[in-house]
Design a protein around this motif. Sequence first.
Motif, PDB file in Angstrom:
ATOM      1  N   MET A   7       0.936  -1.172   0.093  1.00  0.00           N
ATOM      2  CA  MET A   7      -0.168  -0.016  -0.131  1.00  0.00           C
ATOM      3  C   MET A   7       0.757   1.185  -0.158  1.00  0.00           C
ATOM      4  O   MET A   7       1.938   1.438   0.848  1.00  0.00           O
ATOM      5  N   PRO A   8       0.616   2.451  -1.081  1.00  0.00           N
ATOM      6  CA  PRO A   8       1.446   3.519  -0.743  1.00  0.00           C
ATOM      7  C   PRO A   8       1.307   4.164   0.350  1.00  0.00           C
ATOM      8  O   PRO A   8       0.355   4.234   0.856  1.00  0.00           O
ATOM      9  N   TRP A   9       2.212   4.881   0.811  1.00  0.00           N
ATOM     10  CA  TRP A   9       1.796   5.958   1.797  1.00  0.00           C
ATOM     11  C   TRP A   9       2.106   7.420   1.335  1.00  0.00           C
ATOM     12  O   TRP A   9       2.466   7.652   0.219  1.00  0.00           O
ATOM     13  N   GLY A  10       1.519   8.148   2.219  1.00  0.00           N
ATOM     14  CA  GLY A  10       1.612   9.523   1.698  1.00  0.00           C
ATOM     15  C   GLY A  10       1.828  10.677   3.112  1.00  0.00           C
ATOM     16  O   GLY A  10       1.886  10.042   4.016  1.00  0.00           O
ATOM     17  N   PHE A  11       2.209  11.840   2.726  1.00  0.00           N
ATOM     18  CA  PHE A  11       2.618  12.577   3.789  1.00  0.00           C
ATOM     19  C   PHE A  11       1.437  13.258   4.718  1.00  0.00           C
ATOM     20  O   PHE A  11       1.510  13.646   5.843  1.00  0.00           O
ATOM     21  N   LEU A  12       0.301  13.139   4.101  1.00  0.00           N
ATOM     22  CA  LEU A  12      -0.932  13.664   4.979  1.00  0.00           C
ATOM     23  C   LEU A  12      -1.776  12.629   5.086  1.00  0.00           C
ATOM     24  O   LEU A  12      -2.199  11.614   4.433  1.00  0.00           O
ATOM     25  N   THR A  13      -2.235  12.505   6.728  1.00  0.00           N
ATOM     26  CA  THR A  13      -3.069  11.620   7.039  1.00  0.00           C
ATOM     27  C   THR A  13      -4.392  11.903   6.425  1.00  0.00           C
ATOM     28  O   THR A  13      -4.778  12.985   6.156  1.00  0.00           O
ATOM     29  N   ASN A  14      -5.301  10.817   6.882  1.00  0.00           N
ATOM     30  CA  ASN A  14      -6.783  11.048   6.479  1.00  0.00           C
ATOM     31  C   ASN A  14      -7.483  12.193   7.148  1.00  0.00           C
ATOM     32  O   ASN A  14      -8.127  12.859   6.692  1.00  0.00           O
ATOM     33  N   HIS A  15      -7.090  12.451   8.423  1.00  0.00           N
ATOM     34  CA  HIS A  15      -7.600  13.468   8.905  1.00  0.00           C
ATOM     35  C   HIS A  15      -7.299  14.772   8.579  1.00  0.00           C
ATOM     36  O   HIS A  15      -8.325  15.688   8.246  1.00  0.00           O
ATOM     37  N   ALA A  16      -5.824  15.005   7.881  1.00  0.00           N
ATOM     38  CA  ALA A  16      -5.514  16.201   7.286  1.00  0.00           C
ATOM     39  C   ALA A  16      -6.249  16.447   6.056  1.00  0.00           C
ATOM     40  O   ALA A  16      -6.773  17.732   5.833  1.00  0.00           O
ATOM     41  N   GLN A  17      -6.589  15.358   5.346  1.00  0.00           N
ATOM     42  CA  GLN A  17      -7.180  15.316   3.981  1.00  0.00           C
ATOM     43  C   GLN A  17      -8.773  15.688   4.366  1.00  0.00           C
ATOM     44  O   GLN A  17      -9.115  16.404   3.472  1.00  0.00           O
ATOM     45  N   ALA A  18      -9.324  15.178   5.228  1.00  0.00           N
ATOM     46  CA  ALA A  18     -10.567  15.385   5.488  1.00  0.00           C
ATOM     47  C   ALA A  18     -10.926  17.026   5.898  1.00  0.00           C
ATOM     48  O   ALA A  18     -11.771  17.680   5.453  1.00  0.00           O
ATOM     49  N   LEU A  19      -9.784  17.419   6.483  1.00  0.00           N
ATOM     50  CA  LEU A  19      -9.755  18.780   7.077  1.00  0.00           C
ATOM     51  C   LEU A  19      -9.844  19.624   5.763  1.00  0.00           C
ATOM     52  O   LEU A  19     -10.366  20.957   5.721  1.00  0.00           O
ATOM     53  N   LEU A  20      -8.951  19.361   4.840  1.00  0.00           N
ATOM     54  CA  LEU A  20      -8.952  20.087   3.522  1.00  0.00           C
ATOM     55  C   LEU A  20     -10.213  20.031   2.859  1.00  0.00           C
ATOM     56  O   LEU A  20     -10.627  21.057   2.128  1.00  0.00           O
ATOM     57  N   CYS A  21     -10.922  19.098   2.592  1.00  0.00           N
ATOM     58  CA  CYS A  21     -11.953  18.667   2.121  1.00  0.00           C
ATOM     59  C   CYS A  21     -13.167  19.623   2.604  1.00  0.00           C
ATOM     60  O   CYS A  21     -13.765  20.384   1.929  1.00  0.00           O
ATOM     61  N   ILE A  22     -13.163  19.720   4.249  1.00  0.00           N
ATOM     62  CA  ILE A  22     -14.098  20.693   4.799  1.00  0.00           C
ATOM     63  C   ILE A  22     -13.723  22.271   4.585  1.00  0.00           C
ATOM     64  O   ILE A  22     -14.706  23.013   4.368  1.00  0.00           O
ATOM     65  N   ALA A  23     -12.322  22.439   4.394  1.00  0.00           N
ATOM     66  CA  ALA A  23     -11.908  23.747   4.074  1.00  0.00           C
ATOM     67  C   ALA A  23     -12.495  24.256   2.770  1.00  0.00           C
ATOM     68  O   ALA A  23     -13.102  25.380   2.758  1.00  0.00           O
ATOM     69  N   HIS A  24     -12.233  23.278   1.938  1.00  0.00           N
ATOM     70  CA  HIS A  24     -12.730  23.790   0.404  1.00  0.00           C
ATOM     71  C   HIS A  24     -14.413  23.724   0.465  1.00  0.00           C
ATOM     72  O   HIS A  24     -14.458  24.598  -0.636  1.00  0.00           O
ATOM     73  N   ASP A  25     -15.055  22.763   1.013  1.00  0.00           N
ATOM     74  CA  ASP A  25     -16.335  22.814   0.828  1.00  0.00           C
ATOM     75  C   ASP A  25     -17.075  22.826   2.307  1.00  0.00           C
ATOM     76  O   ASP A  25     -17.269  21.496   2.774  1.00  0.00           O
ATOM     77  N   PRO A  26     -17.329  23.817   3.106  1.00  0.00           N
ATOM     78  CA  PRO A  26     -17.979  23.623   4.475  1.00  0.00           C
ATOM     79  C   PRO A  26     -19.154  22.749   4.545  1.00  0.00           C
ATOM     80  O   PRO A  26     -19.401  22.242   5.429  1.00  0.00           O
ATOM     81  N   GLY A  27     -19.929  22.608   3.420  1.00  0.00           N
ATOM     82  CA  GLY A  27     -21.205  21.727   3.128  1.00  0.00           C
ATOM     83  C   GLY A  27     -20.720  20.369   2.582  1.00  0.00           C
ATOM     84  O   GLY A  27     -21.843  19.733   2.205  1.00  0.00           O
ATOM     85  N   VAL A  28     -19.635  20.013   2.535  1.00  0.00           N
ATOM     86  CA  VAL A  28     -19.264  18.898   1.992  1.00  0.00           C
ATOM     87  C   VAL A  28     -20.006  17.586   2.792  1.00  0.00           C
ATOM     88  O   VAL A  28     -20.109  17.643   4.015  1.00  0.00           O
ATOM     89  N   ARG A  29     -20.319  16.646   2.192  1.00  0.00           N
ATOM     90  CA  ARG A  29     -21.092  15.412   2.667  1.00  0.00           C
ATOM     91  C   ARG A  29     -19.800  14.305   3.131  1.00  0.00           C
ATOM     92  O   ARG A  29     -19.024  14.364   2.324  1.00  0.00           O
ATOM     93  N   LEU A  30     -20.279  13.485   4.053  1.00  0.00           N
ATOM     94  CA  LEU A  30     -19.497  12.382   4.594  1.00  0.00           C
ATOM     95  C   LEU A  30     -19.002  11.593   3.153  1.00  0.00           C
ATOM     96  O   LEU A  30     -17.988  11.084   2.966  1.00  0.00           O
ATOM     97  N   ARG A  31     -19.852  11.408   2.350  1.00  0.00           N
ATOM     98  CA  ARG A  31     -20.015  10.466   1.231  1.00  0.00           C
ATOM     99  C   ARG A  31     -18.869  11.218   0.277  1.00  0.00           C
ATOM    100  O   ARG A  31     -18.132  10.245  -0.240  1.00  0.00           O
TER     101      ARG A  31
END
Length: 98
Positions: free
Chosen positions: A1-25
């Motif tokens: 499995m490939p690894w990355g520099f950003l955790t899923n928590h950081a990536q989810a935070l970026l999704c929320i920052a980009h769209d405050p109405g983002v859905r969990l899906r």
Amino acid sequence: MPWGFLTNHAQALLCIAHDPGVRLREIAIALGITERAAFGIVTDLVDAGYVVKDKNGRRNRYAVQVDKPLPEALLNQRTVGQLVDLLAHTELETHDDT
């Protein structure tokens, strides 16, 4: 499995920052995880005070707490807002939760 520099928590935070109405899906699809895992991550962010969740009808809206310091020891002099601004090129407004 490939690894990355950003955790899923950081990536989810970026999704929320980009769209405050983002859905969990949408977070789950963007991160390649289940909706249940996305729910757990968003719950972690809310419980830790990095995100404020407001119910808006049947939907949730989120606000990133940009002034909150990062939890990592090497980065604790930086804020969540600085991280998001650096990674997403998005300036966030300060949210006052009082």
